[in-house]
Design a protein around this motif. Structure first.
Motif, PDB file in Angstrom:
ATOM      1  N   ARG A 223       0.665  -1.138  -0.015  1.00 58.15           N
ATOM      2  CA  ARG A 223       0.102   0.182   0.106  1.00 58.15           C
ATOM      3  C   ARG A 223       0.883   1.019   0.020  1.00 58.15           C
ATOM      4  NH1 ARG A 223      -4.905   0.156   4.280  1.00 58.15           N
ATOM      5  NH2 ARG A 223      -3.297   0.934   5.716  1.00 58.15           N
ATOM      6  N   GLY A 224       1.883   1.162   0.906  1.00 54.22           N
ATOM      7  CA  GLY A 224       2.705   2.555   0.787  1.00 54.22           C
ATOM      8  C   GLY A 224       3.492   2.692  -0.534  1.00 54.22           C
ATOM      9  N   HIS A 225       3.613   1.604  -1.433  1.00 54.62           N
ATOM     10  CA  HIS A 225       4.340   1.749  -2.560  1.00 54.62           C
ATOM     11  C   HIS A 225       2.982   2.039  -3.618  1.00 54.62           C
ATOM     12  CE1 HIS A 225       7.989  -0.877  -1.138  1.00 54.62           C
ATOM     13  NE2 HIS A 225       8.064   0.545  -1.105  1.00 54.62           N
ATOM     14  N   ASN A 226       1.810   2.372  -3.294  1.00 50.24           N
ATOM     15  CA  ASN A 226       0.816   2.466  -4.381  1.00 50.24           C
ATOM     16  C   ASN A 226       0.768   1.459  -5.397  1.00 50.24           C
ATOM     17  OD1 ASN A 226       0.844   5.987  -4.602  1.00 50.24           O
ATOM     18  ND2 ASN A 226       0.359   4.627  -2.913  1.00 50.24           N
ATOM     19  N   SER A 227       0.766   0.046  -5.004  1.00 50.61           N
ATOM     20  CA  SER A 227       1.001  -0.867  -5.897  1.00 50.61           C
ATOM     21  C   SER A 227       0.452  -2.390  -5.406  1.00 50.61           C
ATOM     22  CB  SER A 227       2.574  -1.217  -6.499  1.00 50.61           C
ATOM     23  OG  SER A 227       3.212  -1.527  -5.374  1.00 50.61           O
ATOM     24  N   PHE A 228       0.142  -3.080  -6.414  1.00 53.40           N
ATOM     25  CA  PHE A 228       0.119  -4.799  -6.160  1.00 53.40           C
ATOM     26  C   PHE A 228       1.466  -5.194  -6.858  1.00 53.40           C
ATOM     27  CE2 PHE A 228      -4.339  -3.444  -6.832  1.00 53.40           C
ATOM     28  CZ  PHE A 228      -4.540  -3.623  -5.416  1.00 53.40           C
ATOM     29  N   LYS A 229       1.968  -6.450  -6.055  1.00 48.18           N
ATOM     30  CA  LYS A 229       3.143  -6.931  -6.697  1.00 48.18           C
ATOM     31  C   LYS A 229       2.821  -8.332  -6.909  1.00 48.18           C
ATOM     32  CE  LYS A 229       6.475  -3.780  -4.583  1.00 48.18           C
ATOM     33  NZ  LYS A 229       7.721  -3.761  -3.970  1.00 48.18           N
ATOM     34  N   ARG A 230       3.065  -8.975  -7.797  1.00 48.44           N
ATOM     35  CA  ARG A 230       2.660 -10.322  -8.362  1.00 48.44           C
ATOM     36  C   ARG A 230       3.838 -11.114  -8.139  1.00 48.44           C
ATOM     37  NH1 ARG A 230      -1.218 -11.806 -11.599  1.00 48.44           N
ATOM     38  NH2 ARG A 230      -1.230  -9.722 -12.640  1.00 48.44           N
ATOM     39  N   PHE A 231       3.740 -12.215  -7.308  1.00 47.11           N
ATOM     40  CA  PHE A 231       4.469 -13.430  -7.012  1.00 47.11           C
ATOM     41  C   PHE A 231       3.892 -14.702  -7.936  1.00 47.11           C
ATOM     42  CE2 PHE A 231       5.495  -9.908  -4.351  1.00 47.11           C
ATOM     43  CZ  PHE A 231       6.894 -10.277  -3.822  1.00 47.11           C
ATOM     44  N   VAL A 248      -3.820   1.582  -1.984  1.00 49.74           N
ATOM     45  CA  VAL A 248      -4.877   0.605  -2.143  1.00 49.74           C
ATOM     46  C   VAL A 248      -4.730  -0.416  -1.028  1.00 49.74           C
ATOM     47  CG1 VAL A 248      -5.073   0.607  -4.704  1.00 49.74           C
ATOM     48  CG2 VAL A 248      -3.163  -0.629  -3.604  1.00 49.74           C
ATOM     49  N   CYS A 249      -5.900  -1.054  -0.957  1.00 49.40           N
ATOM     50  CA  CYS A 249      -6.184  -2.262  -0.054  1.00 49.40           C
ATOM     51  C   CYS A 249      -6.000  -3.417  -0.821  1.00 49.40           C
ATOM     52  CB  CYS A 249      -7.383  -1.938   0.878  1.00 49.40           C
ATOM     53  SG  CYS A 249      -7.448  -0.574   1.764  1.00 49.40           S
ATOM     54  N   ARG A 250      -6.558  -4.667  -0.230  1.00 52.32           N
ATOM     55  CA  ARG A 250      -6.546  -5.843  -0.905  1.00 52.32           C
ATOM     56  C   ARG A 250      -7.140  -5.901  -2.399  1.00 52.32           C
ATOM     57  NH1 ARG A 250     -10.414 -10.604   1.389  1.00 52.32           N
ATOM     58  NH2 ARG A 250     -12.317  -9.379   1.174  1.00 52.32           N
ATOM     59  N   PRO A 251      -6.453  -6.691  -3.293  1.00 58.53           N
ATOM     60  CA  PRO A 251      -6.832  -7.052  -4.692  1.00 58.53           C
ATOM     61  C   PRO A 251      -8.115  -7.833  -4.288  1.00 58.53           C
ATOM     62  CG  PRO A 251      -5.201  -8.134  -4.393  1.00 58.53           C
ATOM     63  CD  PRO A 251      -5.071  -7.403  -3.169  1.00 58.53           C
ATOM     64  N   VAL A 252      -9.271  -7.620  -5.238  1.00 58.37           N
ATOM     65  CA  VAL A 252     -10.308  -8.422  -5.152  1.00 58.37           C
ATOM     66  C   VAL A 252     -10.695  -8.801  -6.773  1.00 58.37           C
ATOM     67  CG1 VAL A 252     -12.886  -8.493  -4.989  1.00 58.37           C
ATOM     68  CG2 VAL A 252     -11.436  -7.386  -3.156  1.00 58.37           C
ATOM     69  N   ILE A 253     -10.545  -9.959  -7.069  1.00 60.92           N
ATOM     70  CA  ILE A 253     -10.622 -10.446  -8.380  1.00 60.92           C
ATOM     71  C   ILE A 253     -12.098 -10.972  -8.780  1.00 60.92           C
ATOM     72  CG2 ILE A 253      -9.929 -12.110 -10.252  1.00 60.92           C
ATOM     73  CD1 ILE A 253      -7.751 -10.436  -9.279  1.00 60.92           C
ATOM     74  N   HIS A 254     -12.678 -10.347  -9.828  1.00 61.30           N
ATOM     75  CA  HIS A 254     -14.299 -10.788 -10.280  1.00 61.30           C
ATOM     76  C   HIS A 254     -14.069 -10.909 -11.784  1.00 61.30           C
ATOM     77  CE1 HIS A 254     -18.545 -11.044 -10.109  1.00 61.30           C
ATOM     78  NE2 HIS A 254     -18.510 -10.453 -11.295  1.00 61.30           N
ATOM     79  N   GLY A 255     -14.494 -12.053 -12.124  1.00 66.68           N
ATOM     80  CA  GLY A 255     -14.140 -12.350 -13.784  1.00 66.68           C
ATOM     81  C   GLY A 255     -12.829 -11.817 -14.262  1.00 66.68           C
ATOM     82  N   GLU A 256     -12.884 -11.051 -15.297  1.00 64.45           N
ATOM     83  CA  GLU A 256     -11.660 -10.657 -16.051  1.00 64.45           C
ATOM     84  C   GLU A 256     -10.861  -9.277 -15.182  1.00 64.45           C
ATOM     85  OE1 GLU A 256      -9.585 -12.139 -18.584  1.00 64.45           O
ATOM     86  OE2 GLU A 256     -10.819 -13.580 -17.785  1.00 64.45           O
ATOM     87  N   ASN A 257     -11.595  -8.908 -14.183  1.00 62.41           N
ATOM     88  CA  ASN A 257     -11.459  -7.440 -13.647  1.00 62.41           C
ATOM     89  C   ASN A 257     -10.926  -7.528 -12.164  1.00 62.41           C
ATOM     90  OD1 ASN A 257     -13.860  -6.742 -15.488  1.00 62.41           O
ATOM     91  ND2 ASN A 257     -12.452  -5.345 -15.645  1.00 62.41           N
ATOM     92  N   LEU A 258      -9.861  -6.732 -11.895  1.00 67.12           N
ATOM     93  CA  LEU A 258      -9.520  -6.441 -10.702  1.00 67.12           C
ATOM     94  C   LEU A 258     -10.071  -5.269  -9.855  1.00 67.12           C
ATOM     95  CD1 LEU A 258      -5.653  -6.983  -9.550  1.00 67.12           C
ATOM     96  CD2 LEU A 258      -7.140  -5.206  -8.484  1.00 67.12           C
ATOM     97  N   PHE A 259     -10.594  -5.314  -8.689  1.00 70.54           N
ATOM     98  CA  PHE A 259     -11.209  -4.261  -8.096  1.00 70.54           C
ATOM     99  C   PHE A 259     -10.370  -3.958  -6.812  1.00 70.54           C
ATOM    100  CE2 PHE A 259     -14.335  -6.193 -10.449  1.00 70.54           C
ATOM    101  CZ  PHE A 259     -15.157  -4.982 -11.230  1.00 70.54           C
TER     102      PHE A 259
END
Length: 346
Positions: A223-231, A248-259
């Protein structure tokens, strides 16, 4: 002198009165349309409102939907940690684990039944039935010797992998992600604090990303980096999705989108600003396509530009839940003990 003093005094009062302008935007909120492109929403700020004397909330931290379509919300009000609604916003049930720092809520379908993973910032990670019966609890990594005694353990979130492995985000503690097998045996930790690509600043959330039929990966919030990091599922760093301005807080996946809920944006002086939240939506290619409550996403030479709140509808968006009709339910932290806000897709 007296006349001049009175003139200055009256002028100052007039200037003050003119500077204090009523904010009519909140009165018109119900008629506002938020969002951009194909992702636009009408606000329903009365959805889920309850009698605070009977069903109080402190912070509406997170929400999930079960396979019956019920909306299950977690709050850090110890009188009722879990509030269950139908999709019309009617109260169905409440129960509590007497946690005053309940923060993270994930749901897992194990075939025979669905279960919840509840994370309390006091250091507890609990698996429960949908009715609130505790099934198991993760032992503190300090007690297990995974952490040394000087390391802080303040977990924030969980996610369950396709094979049943449990991932825990230590977002307010030592900034690691911990991986356990389905039997509760510790496998590894990865991340940690710092400015490197594989390191974190507020490792707040985590989700399994299986969009597009690709190999499942982990999306981890920094969150402090304003990012999501993929592993990878084994904790190897792959890429960063940079969201400038969006805490941002946690990523939420729905269908093909990320909220995701944006808890703060850089509204003043490019610094984290209180009451500046919004919601952000990314497409299958992880490009931002809509920011309900925020500025329209803009790319220049392929680079996403600064995003901030544009409409004062939200204070601090902590989580979102998406239903089968692609409506969004927004949970907020530090928002005056208010209930969730529903965004109905139009």
């Amino acid at each position: 002198m007296n006349s001049r003093r009175k003139f200055i005094q009256n002028s100052s009062l007039l200037g003050l009165a003119m500077s204090i302008k009523p904010d009519f935007s909140l009165f018109a909120a119900q008629d506002q349309i938020l969002g951009h492109g194909d992702f636009k929403y009408k606000i329903d700020s009365t959805w889920g409102n309850l009698d605070p004397a009977k069903v109080p909330v402190m912070n509406c931290h997170e929400m999930v939907m079960d396979r019956k379509g019920r909306m299950i919300m977690l709050t850090d009000e110890a009188k009722n940690n879990v509030i269950i609604y139908d999709q019309a916003g009617k109260l169905l049930d409440t129960w509590t684990l007497n946690l005053d720092r309940a923060h993270g809520l994930s749901i897992v379908d194990e075939g025979d039944a669905e279960y919840l993973w509840v994370v309390d910032n006091g250091g507890r990670v609990l698996k429960t039935t949908l009715g609130g019966v505790i099934v198991s609890e993760v032992v503190s990594p300090i007690k297990e010797g995974i952490y040394d005694e000087k390391m802080r353990w303040v977990p924030t979130e969980t996610a369950v992998g396709p094979n049943g492995d449990l991932y825990i985000a230590d977002g307010y503690g030592s900034q690691y992600f911990l991986q356990y097998d389905k039997n509760g045996n510790f496998i590894r930790k990865f991340g940690g604090p710092g400015q490197g690509d594989s390191q974190f600043s507020t490792a707040h959330g985590i989700a399994i990303d299986q969009r597009g039929g690709k190999e499942p990966t982990l999306l981890c919030t920094s969150r402090g980096h304003n990012s999501f990091k993929r592993f990878t599922l084994d904790g190897e760093y792959l890429e960063t999705i940079f969201l400038p301005g969006a805490f941002v807080c946690r990523p939420v996946i729905h269908g093909e989108n990320l909220f995701a809920g944006v808890c703060w944006s850089r509204l003043r002086y490019l610094e984290q600003t209180d009451n500046s939240g919004f919601v952000t939506i990314l497409d299958k290619d992880n490009r931002v396509v809509s920011n309900p409550g925020g500025t329209a996403p803009e790319y220049r030479n392929g680079e996403l530009q600064l995003m901030v709140q544009s409409q004062p509808v939200f204070k601090h968006c902590h989580d979102v839940c998406i239903d089968q009709d692609e409506n969004i339910y927004v949970c907020q932290w530090n928002a005056g003990k208010t209930y969730p806000i529903k965004l109905t897709r139009v």
